[in-house]
Structures are given as structure tokens and as C-alpha cells.
Design a protein around this motif. Sequence first.
Motif, PDB file in Angstrom:
ATOM      1  N   CYS B   7       0.416  -0.891  -0.282  1.00 39.13           N
ATOM      2  CA  CYS B   7       0.001   0.027  -0.022  1.00 39.13           C
ATOM      3  C   CYS B   7       0.782   1.189   0.197  1.00 39.13           C
ATOM      4  O   CYS B   7       1.776   1.294   0.636  1.00 39.13           O
ATOM      5  CB  CYS B   7      -1.052  -0.131   1.343  1.00 39.13           C
ATOM      6  N   VAL B   8       0.792   1.618  -0.925  1.00 37.23           N
ATOM      7  CA  VAL B   8       1.094   3.217  -1.070  1.00 37.23           C
ATOM      8  C   VAL B   8       0.799   4.791  -1.474  1.00 37.23           C
ATOM      9  O   VAL B   8      -0.525   4.889  -2.141  1.00 37.23           O
ATOM     10  CB  VAL B   8       2.885   3.752  -2.725  1.00 37.23           C
ATOM     11  N   LYS B   9       1.296   5.578  -0.560  1.00 35.36           N
ATOM     12  CA  LYS B   9       0.535   6.659  -0.172  1.00 35.36           C
ATOM     13  C   LYS B   9       0.451   7.466  -1.507  1.00 35.36           C
ATOM     14  O   LYS B   9       1.828   8.221  -1.643  1.00 35.36           O
ATOM     15  CB  LYS B   9       0.207   7.785   1.125  1.00 35.36           C
ATOM     16  N   ASP B  44       6.551   4.257   2.275  1.00 36.05           N
ATOM     17  CA  ASP B  44       6.777   3.594   1.391  1.00 36.05           C
ATOM     18  C   ASP B  44       6.959   2.573   0.213  1.00 36.05           C
ATOM     19  O   ASP B  44       6.909   1.603  -0.609  1.00 36.05           O
ATOM     20  CB  ASP B  44       4.523   3.986   0.631  1.00 36.05           C
ATOM     21  N   LEU B  65      -1.432  -1.170  -4.203  1.00 37.59           N
ATOM     22  CA  LEU B  65      -2.820  -0.381  -3.822  1.00 37.59           C
ATOM     23  C   LEU B  65      -2.131   0.722  -3.489  1.00 37.59           C
ATOM     24  O   LEU B  65      -1.568   1.402  -2.560  1.00 37.59           O
ATOM     25  CB  LEU B  65      -3.411  -1.286  -2.842  1.00 37.59           C
ATOM     26  N   LEU B  67      -4.977   4.652  -2.408  1.00 38.76           N
ATOM     27  CA  LEU B  67      -6.123   5.435  -2.474  1.00 38.76           C
ATOM     28  C   LEU B  67      -6.007   6.819  -2.689  1.00 38.76           C
ATOM     29  O   LEU B  67      -5.058   7.338  -1.619  1.00 38.76           O
ATOM     30  CB  LEU B  67      -6.810   4.647  -0.931  1.00 38.76           C
ATOM     31  N   THR B 103      -9.560   4.468   5.549  1.00 37.19           N
ATOM     32  CA  THR B 103      -9.072   4.791   4.609  1.00 37.19           C
ATOM     33  C   THR B 103      -8.674   2.508   4.797  1.00 37.19           C
ATOM     34  O   THR B 103      -8.270   2.540   3.971  1.00 37.19           O
ATOM     35  CB  THR B 103      -7.923   5.427   4.970  1.00 37.19           C
ATOM     36  N   LEU B 107      -9.011   0.250   2.115  1.00 40.02           N
ATOM     37  CA  LEU B 107      -7.786  -0.814   1.621  1.00 40.02           C
ATOM     38  C   LEU B 107      -8.207  -1.559   1.870  1.00 40.02           C
ATOM     39  O   LEU B 107      -7.273  -3.114   0.599  1.00 40.02           O
ATOM     40  CB  LEU B 107      -6.812  -0.208   2.020  1.00 40.02           C
ATOM     41  N   CYS B 122       3.127  -2.092   4.455  1.00 40.38           N
ATOM     42  CA  CYS B 122       2.326  -0.555   4.629  1.00 40.38           C
ATOM     43  C   CYS B 122       3.592   0.319   4.841  1.00 40.38           C
ATOM     44  O   CYS B 122       5.022  -0.835   5.593  1.00 40.38           O
ATOM     45  CB  CYS B 122       1.797  -0.667   5.619  1.00 40.38           C
ATOM     46  N   GLY B 123       3.633   1.586   4.895  1.00 45.10           N
ATOM     47  CA  GLY B 123       5.156   2.208   5.297  1.00 45.10           C
ATOM     48  C   GLY B 123       4.821   2.248   7.065  1.00 45.10           C
ATOM     49  O   GLY B 123       3.718   2.409   7.556  1.00 45.10           O
ATOM     50  N   GLN B 125       4.837   4.996   8.424  1.00 46.54           N
ATOM     51  CA  GLN B 125       3.379   5.983   9.316  1.00 46.54           C
ATOM     52  C   GLN B 125       3.408   6.837   7.294  1.00 46.54           C
ATOM     53  O   GLN B 125       4.413   7.084   6.744  1.00 46.54           O
ATOM     54  CB  GLN B 125       3.758   7.115  10.047  1.00 46.54           C
ATOM     55  N   ALA B 126       2.177   7.072   7.696  1.00 49.39           N
ATOM     56  CA  ALA B 126       2.509   8.564   6.124  1.00 49.39           C
ATOM     57  C   ALA B 126       2.950  10.083   6.696  1.00 49.39           C
ATOM     58  O   ALA B 126       2.315  10.409   7.028  1.00 49.39           O
ATOM     59  CB  ALA B 126       0.960   8.068   4.893  1.00 49.39           C
ATOM     60  N   ALA B 131       0.050   9.907  10.990  1.00 49.11           N
ATOM     61  CA  ALA B 131      -1.188   8.958  11.481  1.00 49.11           C
ATOM     62  C   ALA B 131       0.034   7.543  11.900  1.00 49.11           C
ATOM     63  O   ALA B 131      -0.326   7.204  12.894  1.00 49.11           O
ATOM     64  CB  ALA B 131      -2.081   9.060  10.723  1.00 49.11           C
ATOM     65  N   GLY B 132       0.425   6.703  10.930  1.00 49.35           N
ATOM     66  CA  GLY B 132       0.946   5.302  12.255  1.00 49.35           C
ATOM     67  C   GLY B 132      -0.230   4.296  12.188  1.00 49.35           C
ATOM     68  O   GLY B 132      -0.115   3.854  13.399  1.00 49.35           O
ATOM     69  N   GLN B 133      -1.252   4.510  11.525  1.00 50.09           N
ATOM     70  CA  GLN B 133      -2.352   3.218  11.836  1.00 50.09           C
ATOM     71  C   GLN B 133      -2.919   2.717  11.034  1.00 50.09           C
ATOM     72  O   GLN B 133      -3.931   1.296  11.293  1.00 50.09           O
ATOM     73  CB  GLN B 133      -3.724   4.430  12.350  1.00 50.09           C
ATOM     74  N   VAL B 134      -2.889   2.739   9.796  1.00 47.48           N
ATOM     75  CA  VAL B 134      -3.293   2.168   8.775  1.00 47.48           C
ATOM     76  C   VAL B 134      -3.187   0.870   8.652  1.00 47.48           C
ATOM     77  O   VAL B 134      -3.941  -0.004   8.528  1.00 47.48           O
ATOM     78  CB  VAL B 134      -3.415   3.557   7.187  1.00 47.48           C
TER      79      VAL B 134
END
Lengths: 312, 264
Positions: B7-9, B44, B65, B67, B103, B107, B122-123, B125-126, B131-134
Motif C-alpha cells: 500500500c502506497v500513498k 512506502d 494499491l 487510495l 482508509t 484498502l 505498508c509504511g 506512517q504516511a 498517523a501511523g495506523q492504517v
Amino acid sequence: MTLELLGGGRKLADKLGEELSVVLMGVSLGDLGKEAIAFGADKAYIVDDALLKDYQTDAYVAVMEKVVKQVSPSILLFGTTSMGRDLAPRLAFRLDTAVSMDCVELDIDPDSKLLLQTRPVYGGNARAVYICENTRPQMAAVRAKALDPLERDDARKGEVTSIEAGLDPSIIRTKVVDTVKEEVTGIKLEDADIIVTGGRGIGGAEGFQELEPLAKALGAAIGATRPPCDNGWVPASLQVGLTGKIVSPTLYIAVALSGSSQHIAGCSGSKNIVAINKDPEANIFKEARFGVVGDYKKVLPAFTEKVKELLG
Amino acid sequence: MPNMIVCVKQIADPEAPPGSFKVDEAAKQVLPAAGVSQVVSPFDEQAVEAALRIKDAQGGKITVLSLGKNFVMDVIKKPLSMGADEMILLQDPAFEGSDSHTTAYALAMAIKKVGEYDLIFCGRQAADWDAGQVGSGIAEILGIPAITPAKNVELVNGNVKVERVVTDGYEVIEASTPLLIMVSNELGEPRYPKLKGIMAAAKKEVPTWNAQDIGADAAKLGAGGARAKVHKLFIPVKEGKCEIIEGENPEDAAVNLALKLRER
Ligand SMILES: Cc1cc2nc3c(=O)[nH]c(=O)nc-3n(C[C@H](O)[C@H](O)[C@H](O)COP(=O)(O)OP(=O)(O)OC[C@H]3O[C@@H](n4cnc5c(N)ncnc54)[C@H](O)[C@@H]3O)c2cc1C
Ligand SMILES: Nc1ncnc2c1ncn2[C@@H]1O[C@H](COP(=O)(O)O)[C@@H](O)[C@H]1O
């Protein structure tokens, strides 16, 4: 960290007129419940179980889920520690509520009575105050040194209760097979009153050795920005910043680092920042109290000599 | 061979000069700064790198992926040019106003649609909202374990061995698949795309899925499904009164600095 959470939690509880409870998980917790009460808690819940010896997400989340169901807190606080960073978000999702990580300030909104959760965002460029209106508990993980512990008061009264972990070992899907310590000699960054930090401009591992005499003379710890850690000039554990250590010494000497927001996020609590940088436009001069513009290779030895002379 | 999902943002360059950063306090929004480019959030890219290292070692397929909205194709396709196999973009007005929960939900639904997965990356945090949660959220929704923050990931006989960064060192953790891993910078530099990779990525079709495509429950998306709300957004004021210590030459300035500090 627990003491800081108790100190900060006490203030919030008093503002709301609510009780402050603490959950202690682990093995052989002994008298820790009483300790927690001396430091501000009204109630201590002890979950003592061999399966809680090492931190493991599945076990700790399951126990916390059980405790939250039993205690129904309106607010639930964590430290942004290695454990909190993993546990708090996972638990928030399990409980279907929100959490704010890495909070630097907590308060109660006088009107809505909601928990105001202030945290740096965009690498420390901005701050956001989050609220969680509809779901409970309101959760926040708080950065080290953001909250003040209370003085110990053994006269404080409180209630210590044990809760059975009741864990089924088969729910634990990860296993810690080894723990590797990357020992740093000398003073620990988190405890240091003076820190000498080198940035990418130091140029290499040898350059970092040039910081040693100054650190030694001042009794200071050595820190680094991320590039020296990523490049292997120094151990990763020396990284100060948003994703490294958060420090707040009396004196922070920033050498050959530009002062990126992500770095400053880790040292902005320092009483005095002193910058040595060859670029007068470097952002670090916007953060520093004193600065010298120049090549650190020239500035540092002269500074170190003078410091030694003054202290000697 | 493992099926991997990353997952990348896409975000505004987090290393842009702090001075260029502006917010609209009333709207509680970050204003786009002129001249600041879009990038793949740095952790990411490291998540992509972690997946590629496993692919290098034992093959496998990597699906990426993302979003968001206003995708810059040259930017968001970077994971493909680094060596990932497929990419799917999630874009829908229904996703707007998302928090970590919505989010992660979107995902996770997309991951279910992708189907088979052994490892999700995932990373940690974005690098916009930090946030460090997704990652934890996706794992919870999918009912799989997660490890954060990771600096090394290996697949040994179908079992995963992860080095998790802790305060003064790291833990070695073993788990079976499926597993979600949130990657940190200690993993090391992500590889640079090669020209061949960039050309192949440019040609690659990238499908876009909307809320309906992933079978998402509209009530759990966007602002309506969000549990966290930004109450205030501001740039902290800086005192910004640095005293530059002068001298005849750098050495002299250094001596004056030492004297100055002693005064205090
Ligand atoms: C999500 C995220 C998290 C991050 N977390 C962290 C973190 O926790 N900690 C962290 O530090 N960074 C972090 N970073 C990286 C951060 O954005 C910067 O890239 C980094 O802090 C820059 O390090 P620096 O100042 O040492 O290097 P640079 O920005 O390259 O600055 C080097 C400075 O040295 C000066 N210089 C060069 N040579 C000399 C010389 N001979 N004498 C004097 N001065 C000299 C230059 O003028 C320049 O100002 C993070 C980034 C992201 C995106
Ligand atoms: N919009 C998004 N699209 C794809 N991945 C995301 C998105 N938001 C977050 N992630 C993933 O989740 C990680 C943690 O994000 P966050 O919890 O927002 O800090 C990121 O490093 C990404 O890997």
C-alpha cells in the motif's frame, strides 16, 4: 513513561471529575499497583500472566480489550513507546474507536468535555488537535516527556484489583525469538542534559569521531540526524527526530544539520539550541538561540578547546 | 511463490522547505504549496523495496494499491518502475474526508478483492499526517497479525522472519503468513528505477476501482465513516531570534560562542 501518563491522566481526571485507573500488564508485577497509586492513580488493575512476559500484539490487545469492556473508561492513554506504537492503533481498530498517536499535549475542552489530542503532523510543520466525538474510549498515545509525573505520595489511597488474563495461547500468532541490543556507550540520549548532534554535513563516520572530544568535555550524549544513521556512520539508535528519539536537553548543539521539520520535531523541546552550519540560510538558524556560520571542521576544534579551557 | 501487496500513498514532498508550508486554519486543511512536487511517501517506497527483496530472493508477485485523488501517473507508478507487477488505484469522491479507519477499511476491501495474499506491506506512517495506523487497521479488519516498525523481512520456508525496531535495538519475530508488515527507514534505501522499468511502467495499464468495485459499505467510507475529527490545525509560532555569533574567522567565532554559552 507510566509515571508521566499517571501525572497527565490525573489532571484530566480531575478536570472531568472522574477516576483515574491504571492497567499494569506483565509478569511478577509485585507492588507496582501500590506504586501507581502513590503516583496518582485511584485504581490499579493488575494483569499478571506468564504469557505477558514479552510484548506480543495479540496477547496484549486481547487483554486490553477485556479490561476496557470491564472498566469502560471514557479516555484511554498510552505512551508512544515501541509497545504503544503497535498496541494502541490495533486496539483502537478492535474497539472500533479512534486513537491519536504521538500526542504532545492533552487537554479537556471546557464546553464539550471532549479530550483534545494535539499532535504534530506533516513532519512537525503543523499541529493538529484531534477529537473523537462518537466512539469510546477516546484514545491517545503520548510522546515521552510531554506530561509531567506527580511527586510520589505514599499516603494516597487507592484500590488494587487483579484481572485474570484468561489468554488462550493459540491466539498469539507472532513469536519473539531474539532481542538484539545495540548498546551505545556513554550517556543515553534520553537522559542527557547536553547533546551534540551531527548531521549529513559531518560527512562520515570519522567526522563523528570529531564530535567525541566536545561531547566528552561537556559530559554530553551524541545524537544524529537520519542520514548519518541511514548511511551507517552511527548506530540507528542515535537518530533524533520524528521517527527517532525525542529529546529535551538544556543544551542541544546542532552541527552540520539543516534543521528539517522532521528533525526539529525530536529536539524542539530543548531549552537552548546552538547551531553550527556553513549555510547562513539553513533552517536550523530559525530554530536556534545561538549560531555560528562556518565550516564545522574549523569551528568545532576551536570551540572544543575553548570549552575545555573554560571548564578546566 | 508469495503473493504480496504493498500500500502506497501519494503525498506532497515531505522534505520541501518548512517555510513553504501553509495551512488554512478555518478549513483545517493544508494548502498546496507552489513548486512542491508529489512523491510516493518515503516509508512506502521502503515497503515496496522490502517486497522486491523477497521477490528477488524467491520470486512472487507484487500488487500495489493506492487510495487518493489527483494522482500524478509518473509519480504513483514509481513502484511499478522499481519492479512491482501490478498496480490498482482507488479513487472515488466517496473516499474523501477519510480518516485512518475509513482508509484502512477501503484498502482492506480492495485487498479482499485482489484475493490471494501472503504478505502485505505498508509504511510505518504516511509522511503527511504521520498517523501511523492504517497498517494496523488493515490487519485488524482482515484478521491477520501485523508487525511494526520493521527493518528487515525474510521468508524462510514459508515462515516470515521480521526484525522489529525497538528503542535500543531490535527484536527478531517469527510468524506465519498471511502477515502485514509496516516498514521503517532502517530497512535501507529503496532501489532506483532502471530505464527499462520506467518504460515498462509507463506502458502498464493501471485500473481504477471505486467504492462499488470493492464492495464497500458507503456508511463506512469518507467523512461519514470517520471516527477522528480534526478540531484545529495550525502552524506553531516560532520565537525565531537566533543570535549569530560573529568573529574574525570561524575559529574566533567558535571561541566567542563558548564564552557566550558560559555567560548563561
Ligand atoms: C516521514 C519522515 C520522517 C523523518 N524522520 C526523521 C527523524 O526522525 N530525524 C531526522 O533527523 N530526519 C528525519 N527525516 C529526514 C529529514 O526530512 C531530513 O532529510 C534530515 O533530517 C536531513 O538531515 P541533515 O540536516 O543532517 O541533512 P541535510 O538536510 O542535507 O543538511 C546538511 C547541512 O549540513 C550543512 N553542512 C554541510 N557541510 C558542512 C560543514 N562542513 N560545516 C558546517 N555545515 C555543513 C549544510 O549547510 C546543510 O545545512 C524524516 C523524513 C521523513 C519524510
Ligand atoms: N491513501 C492511502 N493509499 C494507500 N496506502 C495508504 C494510504 N494511507 C495510508 N496508507 C498505508 O498505510 C501506511 C500508514 O499510513 P498512516 O496510518 O496514514 O500513517 C502508509 O505508509 C501506507 O503504506
